[in-house]
Design an enzyme around this catalytic site. Structure first.
Site, PDB file in Angstrom:
ATOM      1  N   CYS A  65       0.868  -1.181   0.000  1.00  0.00           N
ATOM      2  CA  CYS A  65       0.000   0.000   0.000  1.00  0.00           C
ATOM      3  C   CYS A  65       0.902   1.228   0.000  1.00  0.00           C
ATOM      4  O   CYS A  65       1.970   1.199  -0.596  1.00  0.00           O
ATOM      5  CB  CYS A  65      -0.952  -0.017   1.189  1.00  0.00           C
ATOM      6  SG  CYS A  65      -0.150   0.109   2.796  1.00  0.00           S
ATOM      7  N   GLN A  66       0.502   2.292   0.661  1.00  0.00           N
ATOM      8  CA  GLN A  66       1.318   3.508   0.696  1.00  0.00           C
ATOM      9  C   GLN A  66       2.504   3.343   1.641  1.00  0.00           C
ATOM     10  O   GLN A  66       3.635   3.527   1.251  1.00  0.00           O
ATOM     11  CB  GLN A  66       0.458   4.708   1.129  1.00  0.00           C
ATOM     12  CG  GLN A  66       1.163   6.038   1.091  1.00  0.00           C
ATOM     13  CD  GLN A  66       1.259   6.605  -0.315  1.00  0.00           C
ATOM     14  OE1 GLN A  66       0.697   6.078  -1.260  1.00  0.00           O
ATOM     15  NE2 GLN A  66       2.000   7.679  -0.454  1.00  0.00           N
TER      16      GLN A  66
END
Length: 185
Positions: A65-66
């Site tokens: 993800c981020q």
């Protein structure tokens, strides 16, 4: 069934050594902005065991993800659904980029985290401002504060999930993203 964790540096070696199955669970807009080369976008709110890429059971499924929070949630969700051999890439896309991995960059966007801060700040200011009209409006600020505490404790943000579905966070040109993946039969 246990989820494994891997640092961006370790993942870089695996990624460079051959073909890996990597899903990015961020929103399509975040994915369009920057993603690890070869990643497929399957947003967390749409993720299920039925829409992970097809692969052999001994081949790991890497999740990113981020920064690592949503991918950890995604791994737990997939593990609970019976998906085998899941690896959470700690540090997320930003960690992979910092480790020197190849990334694809596209159109810039305001991150979901910043959108939550902006919306929460505006709601708190609105509640305080309207409390001069009627004291009951201060409850709006209290509600937002309680939501932020809940988000911090549970690592689940209702406002973030709501904002992720807003039109400005949708991608109309899907050439950047692969969201239609084959079922793992």
């Amino acid at each position: 069934m246990a989820v494994q964790n891997m640092s961006p540096e370790e993942f870089k070696q695996v990624h460079n050594s051959g073909n890996v199955t990597l899903i990015d669970v961020r929103t399509p807009v975040e994915f369009r902005e920057i993603h690890v080369r070869g990643a497929m976008n399957v947003p967390l709110d749409r993720l299920s065991a039925d829409n992970v890429p097809q692969r052999s059971e001994d081949e790991p499924l890497y999740v990113v993800c981020q920064k690592g929070g949503r991918s950890a949630q995604a791994c737990q969700k997939l593990d609970a659904a019976g998906v085998q051999n899941i690896v959470n890439v700690e540090g997320g896309t930003m960690g992979c980029h910092a480790a020197g991995m190849p990334v694809v960059k596209g159109k810039k966007a305001i991150s979901l985290e910043r959108q939550v801060r902006i919306a929460a700040g505006l709601l708190v200011l609105t509640g305080v401002g309207l409390s001069f009209v009627h004291p009951a409006w201060i409850a709006l600020s209290g509600f937002v504060g309680a939501g932020l505490v809940f988000a911090g404790v549970t690592d689940t943000c209702g406002m973030g999930m709501l904002l992720a579905r807003m039109p400005w966070n949708q991608v109309t040109d899907t050439s950047c993203c692969t969201t239609n993946v084959k079922s793992a039969a």
